[in-house]
Structures are given as structure tokens and as C-alpha cells.
Design a protein around this motif. Sequence first.
Motif, PDB file in Angstrom:
ATOM      1  N   SER A 519       0.836  -1.201   0.000  1.00 40.59           N
ATOM      2  CA  SER A 519       0.000   0.000   0.000  1.00 40.59           C
ATOM      3  C   SER A 519       0.870   1.249   0.000  1.00 40.59           C
ATOM      4  O   SER A 519       2.101   1.193   0.039  1.00 40.59           O
ATOM      5  N   GLY A 520       0.207   2.406  -0.046  1.00 44.31           N
ATOM      6  CA  GLY A 520       0.900   3.692  -0.005  1.00 44.31           C
ATOM      7  C   GLY A 520      -0.063   4.796   0.373  1.00 44.31           C
ATOM      8  O   GLY A 520      -1.288   4.602   0.399  1.00 44.31           O
ATOM      9  N   MET A 521       0.469   5.976   0.696  1.00 44.91           N
ATOM     10  CA  MET A 521      -0.339   7.129   1.106  1.00 44.91           C
ATOM     11  C   MET A 521      -0.024   8.325   0.214  1.00 44.91           C
ATOM     12  O   MET A 521       1.059   8.413  -0.381  1.00 44.91           O
ATOM     13  N   VAL A 522      -0.976   9.238   0.151  1.00 41.75           N
ATOM     14  CA  VAL A 522      -0.786  10.468  -0.623  1.00 41.75           C
ATOM     15  C   VAL A 522       0.341  11.288  -0.006  1.00 41.75           C
ATOM     16  O   VAL A 522       0.437  11.430   1.214  1.00 41.75           O
ATOM     17  N   GLY A 523       1.198  11.817  -0.864  1.00 39.46           N
ATOM     18  CA  GLY A 523       2.288  12.670  -0.395  1.00 39.46           C
ATOM     19  C   GLY A 523       3.649  12.063  -0.661  1.00 39.46           C
ATOM     20  O   GLY A 523       3.771  10.877  -1.009  1.00 39.46           O
ATOM     21  N   ARG A 524       4.671  12.886  -0.497  1.00 38.47           N
ATOM     22  CA  ARG A 524       6.043  12.445  -0.744  1.00 38.47           C
ATOM     23  C   ARG A 524       6.643  11.902   0.541  1.00 38.47           C
ATOM     24  O   ARG A 524       6.397  12.434   1.631  1.00 38.47           O
ATOM     25  N   CYS A 525       7.463  10.865   0.421  1.00 40.89           N
ATOM     26  CA  CYS A 525       8.118  10.290   1.595  1.00 40.89           C
ATOM     27  C   CYS A 525       9.122  11.280   2.176  1.00 40.89           C
ATOM     28  O   CYS A 525       9.738  12.072   1.456  1.00 40.89           O
ATOM     29  N   GLN A 526       9.282  11.211   3.486  1.00 39.70           N
ATOM     30  CA  GLN A 526      10.252  12.072   4.150  1.00 39.70           C
ATOM     31  C   GLN A 526      11.671  11.646   3.805  1.00 39.70           C
ATOM     32  O   GLN A 526      11.928  10.487   3.500  1.00 39.70           O
ATOM     33  N   LYS A 527      12.578  12.613   3.883  1.00 34.39           N
ATOM     34  CA  LYS A 527      13.975  12.313   3.607  1.00 34.39           C
ATOM     35  C   LYS A 527      14.569  11.528   4.773  1.00 34.39           C
ATOM     36  O   LYS A 527      13.917  11.290   5.788  1.00 34.39           O
ATOM     37  N   ASP A 528      15.845  11.138   4.623  1.00 32.37           N
ATOM     38  CA  ASP A 528      16.478  10.293   5.637  1.00 32.37           C
ATOM     39  C   ASP A 528      16.516  10.989   6.988  1.00 32.37           C
ATOM     40  O   ASP A 528      16.322  12.204   7.102  1.00 32.37           O
ATOM     41  N   ASN A 529      16.812  10.239   8.030  1.00 32.01           N
ATOM     42  CA  ASN A 529      16.768  10.758   9.402  1.00 32.01           C
ATOM     43  C   ASN A 529      17.840  11.799   9.685  1.00 32.01           C
ATOM     44  O   ASN A 529      17.732  12.568  10.639  1.00 32.01           O
ATOM     45  N   GLU A 530      18.910  11.821   8.893  1.00 32.61           N
ATOM     46  CA  GLU A 530      19.977  12.793   9.098  1.00 32.61           C
ATOM     47  C   GLU A 530      19.598  14.184   8.590  1.00 32.61           C
ATOM     48  O   GLU A 530      20.231  15.168   8.952  1.00 32.61           O
ATOM     49  N   CYS A 531      18.571  14.281   7.761  1.00 31.20           N
ATOM     50  CA  CYS A 531      18.224  15.561   7.142  1.00 31.20           C
ATOM     51  C   CYS A 531      17.759  16.606   8.160  1.00 31.20           C
ATOM     52  O   CYS A 531      18.160  17.764   8.063  1.00 31.20           O
ATOM     53  N   PRO A 532      16.908  16.283   9.151  1.00 35.73           N
ATOM     54  CA  PRO A 532      16.538  17.300  10.153  1.00 35.73           C
ATOM     55  C   PRO A 532      17.740  17.843  10.917  1.00 35.73           C
ATOM     56  O   PRO A 532      17.792  19.037  11.232  1.00 35.73           O
ATOM     57  N   LYS A 533      18.719  16.977  11.193  1.00 38.26           N
ATOM     58  CA  LYS A 533      19.921  17.437  11.884  1.00 38.26           C
ATOM     59  C   LYS A 533      20.726  18.370  10.986  1.00 38.26           C
ATOM     60  O   LYS A 533      21.258  19.396  11.436  1.00 38.26           O
ATOM     61  N   MET A 534      20.824  18.046   9.699  1.00 39.86           N
ATOM     62  CA  MET A 534      21.529  18.901   8.747  1.00 39.86           C
ATOM     63  C   MET A 534      20.835  20.251   8.616  1.00 39.86           C
ATOM     64  O   MET A 534      21.488  21.289   8.481  1.00 39.86           O
ATOM     65  N   PHE A 535      19.516  20.241   8.677  1.00 36.46           N
ATOM     66  CA  PHE A 535      18.772  21.498   8.587  1.00 36.46           C
ATOM     67  C   PHE A 535      19.065  22.391   9.783  1.00 36.46           C
ATOM     68  O   PHE A 535      19.197  23.609   9.643  1.00 36.46           O
ATOM     69  N   LEU A 536      19.205  21.808  10.964  1.00 36.32           N
ATOM     70  CA  LEU A 536      19.549  22.580  12.154  1.00 36.32           C
ATOM     71  C   LEU A 536      20.943  23.196  12.018  1.00 36.32           C
ATOM     72  O   LEU A 536      21.146  24.371  12.328  1.00 36.32           O
ATOM     73  N   TYR A 537      21.904  22.408  11.537  1.00 32.00           N
ATOM     74  CA  TYR A 537      23.247  22.935  11.315  1.00 32.00           C
ATOM     75  C   TYR A 537      23.229  24.056  10.270  1.00 32.00           C
ATOM     76  O   TYR A 537      23.943  25.055  10.390  1.00 32.00           O
ATOM     77  N   LEU A 539      20.814  26.149   9.643  1.00 33.27           N
ATOM     78  CA  LEU A 539      20.286  27.372  10.234  1.00 33.27           C
ATOM     79  C   LEU A 539      21.344  28.108  11.048  1.00 33.27           C
ATOM     80  O   LEU A 539      21.477  29.335  10.959  1.00 33.27           O
ATOM     81  N   VAL A 540      22.123  27.362  11.822  1.00 38.49           N
ATOM     82  CA  VAL A 540      23.165  27.993  12.653  1.00 38.49           C
ATOM     83  C   VAL A 540      24.208  28.680  11.782  1.00 38.49           C
ATOM     84  O   VAL A 540      24.553  29.853  11.989  1.00 38.49           O
ATOM     85  N   VAL A 541      24.702  27.966  10.772  1.00 38.10           N
ATOM     86  CA  VAL A 541      25.726  28.545   9.893  1.00 38.10           C
ATOM     87  C   VAL A 541      25.149  29.706   9.085  1.00 38.10           C
ATOM     88  O   VAL A 541      25.814  30.727   8.871  1.00 38.10           O
ATOM     89  N   SER A 542      23.903  29.581   8.666  1.00 38.15           N
ATOM     90  CA  SER A 542      23.269  30.635   7.870  1.00 38.15           C
ATOM     91  C   SER A 542      23.123  31.925   8.669  1.00 38.15           C
ATOM     92  O   SER A 542      23.352  33.021   8.150  1.00 38.15           O
ATOM     93  N   VAL A 543      22.749  31.809   9.938  1.00 34.60           N
ATOM     94  CA  VAL A 543      22.598  33.000  10.779  1.00 34.60           C
ATOM     95  C   VAL A 543      23.948  33.677  11.000  1.00 34.60           C
ATOM     96  O   VAL A 543      24.073  34.903  10.888  1.00 34.60           O
ATOM     97  N   ILE A 544      24.970  32.894  11.302  1.00 40.10           N
ATOM     98  CA  ILE A 544      26.305  33.464  11.525  1.00 40.10           C
ATOM     99  C   ILE A 544      26.831  34.112  10.242  1.00 40.10           C
ATOM    100  O   ILE A 544      27.428  35.197  10.274  1.00 40.10           O
ATOM    101  N   THR A 545      26.583  33.466   9.107  1.00 37.84           N
ATOM    102  CA  THR A 545      27.026  34.023   7.825  1.00 37.84           C
ATOM    103  C   THR A 545      26.317  35.332   7.518  1.00 37.84           C
ATOM    104  O   THR A 545      26.941  36.301   7.065  1.00 37.84           O
ATOM    105  N   SER A 546      25.007  35.386   7.757  1.00 37.92           N
ATOM    106  CA  SER A 546      24.246  36.614   7.504  1.00 37.92           C
ATOM    107  C   SER A 546      24.757  37.758   8.371  1.00 37.92           C
ATOM    108  O   SER A 546      24.905  38.895   7.896  1.00 37.92           O
ATOM    109  N   TYR A 547      25.038  37.465   9.632  1.00 37.08           N
ATOM    110  CA  TYR A 547      25.563  38.496  10.536  1.00 37.08           C
ATOM    111  C   TYR A 547      26.942  38.976  10.082  1.00 37.08           C
ATOM    112  O   TYR A 547      27.217  40.185  10.052  1.00 37.08           O
ATOM    113  N   THR A 548      27.795  38.044   9.700  1.00 41.06           N
ATOM    114  CA  THR A 548      29.168  38.401   9.319  1.00 41.06           C
ATOM    115  C   THR A 548      29.197  39.238   8.050  1.00 41.06           C
ATOM    116  O   THR A 548      29.919  40.240   7.966  1.00 41.06           O
ATOM    117  N   LEU A 549      28.415  38.839   7.047  1.00 38.83           N
ATOM    118  CA  LEU A 549      28.412  39.594   5.796  1.00 38.83           C
ATOM    119  C   LEU A 549      27.836  41.000   5.980  1.00 38.83           C
ATOM    120  O   LEU A 549      28.331  41.961   5.400  1.00 38.83           O
TER     121      LEU A 549
END
Length: 696
Positions: A519-537, A539-549
Amino acid sequence: MDTSSKENIQLFCKNAVQPVERPSFKTEYSPSEEKPPCCGELKVFLGALSFVYFAKALAEGYLKSTITQIERRFEIPSSLVGVIDGSFEIGNLLVITFVSYFGARLHRPKIIGAGCLVMGVGTLLIALPQLFMEHISPCFLESNSQLPTSVMKKAQSKINNECEVDTSSSMWVYVFLGNLLRGIGETPIQPLGITYLDDFSSEDNAAFYIGCVQTVAIIGPIFGFLLGSLCAKLYVDIGFVNLDHITITPKDPQWVGAWWLGYLIAGVLSLVAAVPFWCLPKSLLRPQSREDSSSSEKSKFIIDDHTEYQTPNREKAKIMEMARDFLPSLKNLFGNPVYFLYLCASTLQFNSLFGMVTYKPKYIEQQYGQSPSRANFVIGLINIPAVALGIFSGGIVMKKFRIGIFGAAKIYLGSSALGYLLLLSLFALGCENSDVAGLTVSYQGTKPVSYHERALFSDCNSRCKCSETNWEPMCGENGITYASACLAGCQTSTRSGKTTIFHNCTCVGIAASMSGNFSGMVGRCQKDNECPKMFLYFLVVSVITSYTLSLGGIPGYILLLRCIKPQLKSFALGIYTLAIRVLAGIPAPVYFGVLIDTSCLKWGFQRCGSRGSCRLYDSNAFRHIYLGLTMLLGVMSIFLSIAVLYTLKKNYVSKHRSLRTKRERTMTSTRIRKESCATSDLLLQPSCWPAKETQL
């Protein structure tokens, strides 16, 4: 000559060189003729201008947050969305010369009010297509999901054969024209509003008032992205369809948020902001402190300018003189190596920043699998405040340490180099592609799939005769996403609440790692479990980069103002603004969008078969193009910034050496003069007289 004669001559000289009191031409306002300056009107203007800055900044931030929504709703590629984004700068450039030149001689508050009305109408025009486009019927999605595959293929075949003229395919033109009109209306706000504040406020308060306006302009985009986050959670046809029948969620790639709702809010705010300006006078009485200072350059300019308005011949002569001085002034600017190199460096850096900011929500959605609502939320609540804090910190550092032009160039270069170095780490903080059958993995679940092997059809769905243009993703229980339930080979479906479940999916069975009913459900499958952790990293680097520039923003601005002659400051700023808008604001979103489109794996199609918006991107290619182009432009700007620092240092050392030589010569001549005067008669040597007596 006897002693008495010398005393008489000295007495005569002393009386003759007494300073003569000159008549004062100071202009004073008599209480009987004019009423005292009304500070309330200036404060009303300040409040109205701040509100306008907030409204226009909110609309600009909201436009950036709706890029992906507009792309999906009108079925257009990213390159065309970039053209729509750049139409604001095009409209601004069409009239900025006339408004800046002639607006200062007319009723400035009313011109600003008229601009607010045009800006409001343009913002409302962007939302107009929603009233004429046919609604996205959730019932069609629902019925398709619950029908057997054999019925679904017949319905889809009928739709494909009925190639009707889709009136909504060209509705994006209204968005383009509305944004163009918004740019035209925004033109008089900054040049006329800032000069009005500067002309009729005291010299001490002018900087404070302008700072208040600029602060509000930074707050505006924060609310714009937050409003975009809220509207992205609402269905596009809210108020027109029954929301209970919708079977998809905001995380689904088919979801289109209520992109038009925020433009209605921003347009109404712009129209309301126009009201106070129609009630304000053409000019205000200047504060007494400013009029008393006859040495004030600004006061002299205003008085002289007022006098020349009364003599048309002199005004024409002044215009002709300004026209003759235009080309020499332009040659003088571009002949200044520091100014020219800084202009090139800034243009490249703004190309990098404009492209990065425009497609940052799309990058977060495609790279980390986040919904448009969450992408806009993190940008508005985290990134933009970091930029504001960086600009503020740069100004504090410049003021506290009293940094000169050479130090400002060092800070500008250092912030750029460190910022792009941090940005380099984002290459390692990406997520892998989602497992999509026929696009990134095979139907058997093996990966990767090469470009020539990509095919949505397989033996497991060959009898279903599905359409490959459809993009209604379904997540199988094996963790693989299929372009549609039909392409997954599903036979039946059931619905539980708003969730639709498909059963007997033959393609799911050949790649399933466990037993079940496939069977299956409507919608796209979630990415691997490491992706939420990468997204958090990320955000941190993006904020520091925005401040520095952004930390180098104010030092760079000071470098621009101090590297040129004082009389050319206004002209230099105008050329700088023009270059940034023409060479960065307009082209950057376009060529960024063109290159991003090359990473598309699955294109959508309109009713008659023409290509629409991209449904699925190659995450790795998207990341390399998006970050690589940003880094390339940034590195080029860093090299030019190094050239600016080198040229400035060379000129600084040469100038310092010449000043030291001149100072030594002056000290030598002064010493010789003192020695000569000590051995000569004062009355017979005029060069030995005191400075006061030389006025005789």
C-alpha cells in the motif's frame, strides 16, 4: 625716526586694522508675520514616512516569500519568476531620474502620497489573477485518489485530449505589471522623504530621524516573511472551495498556499499610508538654530536655491552649467580608482546576495524537505534579525573606535572573506535526493539511476497506461516515492478522514523489503533521518554568515563616502545605486533561476502540453549550483576588495608622505622667517607683522 613717531605709526596701524562690523543678513521670522515652527507637522511626516517604509519593506519581503507559490500557481519556471522579481527594479529605474530632479521643486509630501497610491494599486494588481483564474478543485484530487486505476487512466486520457486554451497560463503577466507599478510608486519615497526630513529638522535631529526610518525599513521584511509563512499554511482557494474536501497538506509538493492574500494586506497598508501626506504642507519653518548658523552649508544652499527660483534666467544658467559639468564629474568619479574598484566589488557582492536571498526559501524546501510556511518562518524570524544586528554592530564599531577610511576598508574586506568562508561549509550540510521511482532510484529500489535510465514507466505499471505528466506523489510503504498512484500500479483506494490510502500497488511490491498488501499514502516520503539534523546545522551557519556579511555594510558605505570629493557625494551615491539596481537587482534573480532550472528532474505540464514549473529537483545539483554561483561571485568581489585596500594603502602612504614633506617645509620656512624677523625692523618687514595686522 624718533621714538614718538614710531609710537604714532603703531597706534595708527592698530586702529586701522580693527575689524569692521559687517551688517548681518540673517533671515529672521517675525512672530507677527509667521507663526512659530510647528514641530508637530514634522513629527507627523516622520511617522507617516516610517509607516510607508514599513509597508513597502513588508511587501518586498512578502514577495520573496511567495516565489515558490507563484511558480506553482502559474506553472512557470524559476527563470520567469526571476524576471517577475526584477520588474520592481525596472519600474523604479523608469522614473527615478525625473522624480529625483523635478520632485524636489514641487510639493514633496503630495508626490510621496501619490507614489503610495500607485504602489498600493500595483500591490493589489498582483493579487488580481486569483479572481479570474479557475480554482484548483480539491474534489478532482479526491475523486482521482479513490477511483480504480482503470477509471483513472480514462479520465486522464480525456483531459489530455481536450486541449483547451488555458486562460490562466498567462495570468502571471498581471503579477509582472503589478510589481512594475509597485516599483514606480516606490520611487519618490526615499529621495524626497529623506531630503524633506533633512531640510526641515535641526542638524542634531536629522540623523536620528533618518535612523528611525531606516530601522523601520529593516523591521518590515521580518513581518513580510512571517506573513508569508502564515499565508502559505492556508489553501490557495480559501473562501472559494470547501476546505474539508482537501486531501493534501502544506508539506505536499502539490500544495499551493494563499499567496494572494498577503498582497491584499500590503496593498491596503500602502493606500492607508498615503492619507497623511495629502494633509502636510509643501514646506515647514526651519528651526531657529539652523537659521542662525550662517556658516551652515545646508542653510546657505537652501537660501541660495530659493533666490534662484525667483529668477528663471539664473535657474536656466545653473541647469546649463550642471549639464556641462555632468561628463567631467562622471569622468572624475570613474577616474578615481578606489571608487571604481569598490563599485565593481559591491556590484558582484550584491549579485551574490540578491540571487541567494531570492531563492533561499526554495532551497530550504527542496534541499531539506521543509514546507514553504516553515521556510519563510525561519528566514523572517532568524536570518533577517541577524542581518539587522550585523548592520547595527558595524555602525557601533565604526563610531566607538573612530575608524577611518583605511580601517573601514579592512573591516569590509574581513567581513566578506569570513562570511564567504563560512558559506563554504554549507556544501557539506546538504541532504541526499529523495528516493523517487524512475527518477532517482529504479523501480526495484536500486540507486542511483543515470540520466539515460530515467523512466517513469516500468513493467509493473505498463498495463495501466498512465500519464507521465501527472505529479501526484504517493509514498509507498517501502519508503519510495512514486510520481502518482497510477504509476505505482495501485488498484484500489480507501479514505480515512483526510488521509487517502492506496492498496494493491504492484510497483511497491517489487521493491518492498517486507511482506504486506503493498500500500501507499498520498504525499512524498520524508527524507532520511539525518536531514533534520543537517537542517539545524544549516540554520546555525546561515545565521552566523548573515551576521558576518552584513557587518561590513556600514564600513563599506563610509568607504564609499570618504573616497571621493565632498561635492561629488550625491552624484557618486546616485551612480552607485543605479549600478546596483541595473547590474545586480535585475539580472541576478534571472540567471540564478535559469541555472537552477537545469537541476530539475521532473517538470510539470500545463493543460495543452507546454512545460510548467519544476516538481522535483536534483538536490545535489541544486546545492552545487546555488551555493557554487554564490561563492563564485563572492570570491570575485573579495579579490576586488583586496585591490581596493591595496590602492587605498598606496594612495594613503603617498598622501601621508607628501603631507609630511609639506609640513617639514612649512616648519623650515617658519623658522627662517622668525630668525629674519628677529634681526629686522617690524615696520619695514610686512611679512613679520602679526596675522591680524596683515589685513590692512
